[in-house]
Design a protein around this motif. Structure first.
Motif, mmCIF file in Angstrom:
data_model
loop_
_atom_site.group_PDB
_atom_site.id
_atom_site.type_symbol
_atom_site.label_atom_id
_atom_site.label_comp_id
_atom_site.label_asym_id
_atom_site.label_seq_id
_atom_site.Cartn_x
_atom_site.Cartn_y
_atom_site.Cartn_z
ATOM 1 N N LYS A 18 0.863 -1.175 0.000
ATOM 2 C CA LYS A 18 0.000 0.000 0.000
ATOM 3 C C LYS A 18 0.905 1.231 0.000
ATOM 4 O O LYS A 18 1.716 1.427 0.910
ATOM 5 C CB LYS A 18 -0.923 0.008 1.219
ATOM 6 C CG LYS A 18 -1.942 1.132 1.198
ATOM 7 C CD LYS A 18 -2.945 1.021 2.340
ATOM 8 C CE LYS A 18 -4.046 0.032 1.988
ATOM 9 N NZ LYS A 18 -5.163 0.095 2.965
ATOM 10 N N ILE A 19 0.779 2.042 -1.045
ATOM 11 C CA ILE A 19 1.646 3.202 -1.250
ATOM 12 C C ILE A 19 0.851 4.484 -1.050
ATOM 13 O O ILE A 19 -0.155 4.702 -1.724
ATOM 14 C CB ILE A 19 2.239 3.177 -2.677
ATOM 15 C CG1 ILE A 19 3.063 1.904 -2.898
ATOM 16 C CG2 ILE A 19 3.089 4.420 -2.933
ATOM 17 C CD1 ILE A 19 3.422 1.640 -4.346
ATOM 18 N N ALA A 20 1.276 5.317 -0.110
ATOM 19 C CA ALA A 20 0.661 6.630 0.079
ATOM 20 C C ALA A 20 1.403 7.615 -0.802
ATOM 21 O O ALA A 20 2.612 7.839 -0.618
ATOM 22 C CB ALA A 20 0.737 7.059 1.541
ATOM 23 N N LEU A 21 0.711 8.191 -1.777
ATOM 24 C CA LEU A 21 1.329 9.093 -2.751
ATOM 25 C C LEU A 21 0.835 10.512 -2.514
ATOM 26 O O LEU A 21 -0.318 10.847 -2.802
ATOM 27 C CB LEU A 21 0.992 8.621 -4.160
ATOM 28 C CG LEU A 21 1.387 9.510 -5.341
ATOM 29 C CD1 LEU A 21 2.868 9.851 -5.311
ATOM 30 C CD2 LEU A 21 1.028 8.827 -6.650
ATOM 31 N N ILE A 22 1.702 11.357 -1.979
ATOM 32 C CA ILE A 22 1.371 12.754 -1.715
ATOM 33 C C ILE A 22 1.704 13.561 -2.967
ATOM 34 O O ILE A 22 2.856 13.636 -3.381
ATOM 35 C CB ILE A 22 2.157 13.295 -0.502
ATOM 36 C CG1 ILE A 22 1.851 12.460 0.752
ATOM 37 C CG2 ILE A 22 1.804 14.761 -0.248
ATOM 38 C CD1 ILE A 22 2.750 12.793 1.949
ATOM 39 N N ILE A 43 -3.169 10.989 -2.521
ATOM 40 C CA ILE A 43 -3.357 12.164 -1.673
ATOM 41 C C ILE A 43 -3.088 13.449 -2.446
ATOM 42 O O ILE A 43 -2.063 13.567 -3.130
ATOM 43 C CB ILE A 43 -2.422 12.091 -0.443
ATOM 44 C CG1 ILE A 43 -2.691 10.803 0.349
ATOM 45 C CG2 ILE A 43 -2.588 13.318 0.451
ATOM 46 C CD1 ILE A 43 -1.610 10.473 1.369
ATOM 47 N N ALA A 44 -4.017 14.394 -2.347
ATOM 48 C CA ALA A 44 -3.863 15.707 -2.977
ATOM 49 C C ALA A 44 -4.751 16.698 -2.261
ATOM 50 O O ALA A 44 -5.719 16.314 -1.592
ATOM 51 C CB ALA A 44 -4.216 15.642 -4.454
ATOM 52 N N ARG A 45 -4.412 17.978 -2.395
ATOM 53 C CA ARG A 45 -5.289 18.998 -1.808
ATOM 54 C C ARG A 45 -6.656 18.963 -2.472
ATOM 55 O O ARG A 45 -7.683 19.096 -1.821
ATOM 56 C CB ARG A 45 -4.667 20.389 -1.954
ATOM 57 C CG ARG A 45 -3.675 20.732 -0.874
ATOM 58 C CD ARG A 45 -3.085 22.108 -1.058
ATOM 59 N NE ARG A 45 -2.330 22.214 -2.303
ATOM 60 C CZ ARG A 45 -1.547 23.231 -2.618
ATOM 61 N NH1 ARG A 45 -1.433 24.238 -1.784
ATOM 62 N NH2 ARG A 45 -0.888 23.256 -3.740
ATOM 63 N N ALA A 56 -8.309 13.590 0.220
ATOM 64 C CA ALA A 56 -7.996 15.022 0.243
ATOM 65 C C ALA A 56 -7.251 15.362 1.532
ATOM 66 O O ALA A 56 -7.747 15.105 2.632
ATOM 67 C CB ALA A 56 -9.275 15.841 0.143
ATOM 68 N N ALA A 57 -6.045 15.888 1.380
ATOM 69 C CA ALA A 57 -5.248 16.296 2.537
ATOM 70 C C ALA A 57 -4.227 17.325 2.075
ATOM 71 O O ALA A 57 -3.727 17.256 0.956
ATOM 72 C CB ALA A 57 -4.542 15.100 3.171
ATOM 73 N N ASP A 58 -3.934 18.258 2.963
ATOM 74 C CA ASP A 58 -2.982 19.328 2.668
ATOM 75 C C ASP A 58 -1.658 19.016 3.349
ATOM 76 O O ASP A 58 -1.623 18.730 4.552
ATOM 77 C CB ASP A 58 -3.540 20.661 3.169
ATOM 78 C CG ASP A 58 -2.769 21.858 2.639
ATOM 79 O OD1 ASP A 58 -1.523 21.803 2.616
ATOM 80 O OD2 ASP A 58 -3.410 22.842 2.243
#
Length: 202
Positions: free
Chosen positions: A2-6, A30-32, A47-49
């Motif tokens: 599982k890869i969290a991609l910001i 993950i993106a704004r 959605a995350a900043d």
């Protein structure tokens, strides 16, 4: 994995997501603004900043590894670094080419005529790498592309290097987003550059 991609909505982020899911990995995208990210099997838009530590810590829960693919200009990298340390996972960072060496001890960004309009992004990226290199807590890898970095073919035919700029037989230093993503996923699956910067090019 599982890869969290910001930064999943960006040009590189989209290709990394495609490469990861094609290999059977799950992506926390993950993106704004997640409006452009399609929710589909293997992809969960969140959605995350990046400037909000609590949002990021919540977004990356359950991830095996984190990929950071964002612009360095106007980024408070020290704050981001503190957040990434709290995440406690391995972090792969999409870097820039300007800090690569064109001659022993001479980086591309320091060459005569290096464009100022590129330097505003390239210098913060170089400083971020220097900060990582002085840090002993974070499990990090920084992958620099070649100079010309854009959309293209997924060929799988490229070279890897360390701190020296790679130049192809045609004299051009280039790599596609698609082939860059292969190199990044290869490193995630089989780590060979922990605590190091490496580069990819034709």
């Amino acid at each position: 994995m599982k890869i969290a991609l910001i930064g999943a909505s960006g040009n590189v982020g989209q290709r990394v997501t495609a490469e990861a899911t094609s290999r059977g990995h799950e992506v926390i995208a993950i993106a704004r603004n997640t409006a452009s990210i399609e929710a589909k099997p293997g992809v969960t838009p969140v959605a995350a900043d990046l400037t909000d530590e609590a949002q990021i810590l919540d977004a990356v829960k359950g991830a095996d590894v984190v990929v950071l693919s964002v612009r360095f200009q106007d980024l408070d990298f020290e704050k981001v670094l503190a957040t990434l340390k709290k995440v406690g996972k391995r972090v792969l960072i999409v870097g820039g080419a300007a800090s690569l060496e064109v001659a022993p001890g001479k980086q591309l960004i320091d060459t005569e005529g290096f464009p100022d309009f590129i330097k505003v992004e390239a210098e913060p990226a170089r400083q971020a790498l220097k900060r990582l290199q002085s840090d002993s807590e974070l499990d990090w890898t920084f992958l620099s592309p070649s100079v010309f970095f854009g959309p293209g073919e997924r060929t799988g035919a490229f070279r890897l290097g360390k701190d020296e700029l790679l130049t192809a037989a045609d004299g051009k230093s280039h790599i596609s987003y698609e082939d860059y993503s292969i190199a990044l996923l290869d490193e995630i699956e089989s780590p060979k550059h922990k605590g190091e910067r490496f580069t990819v090019g034709y």
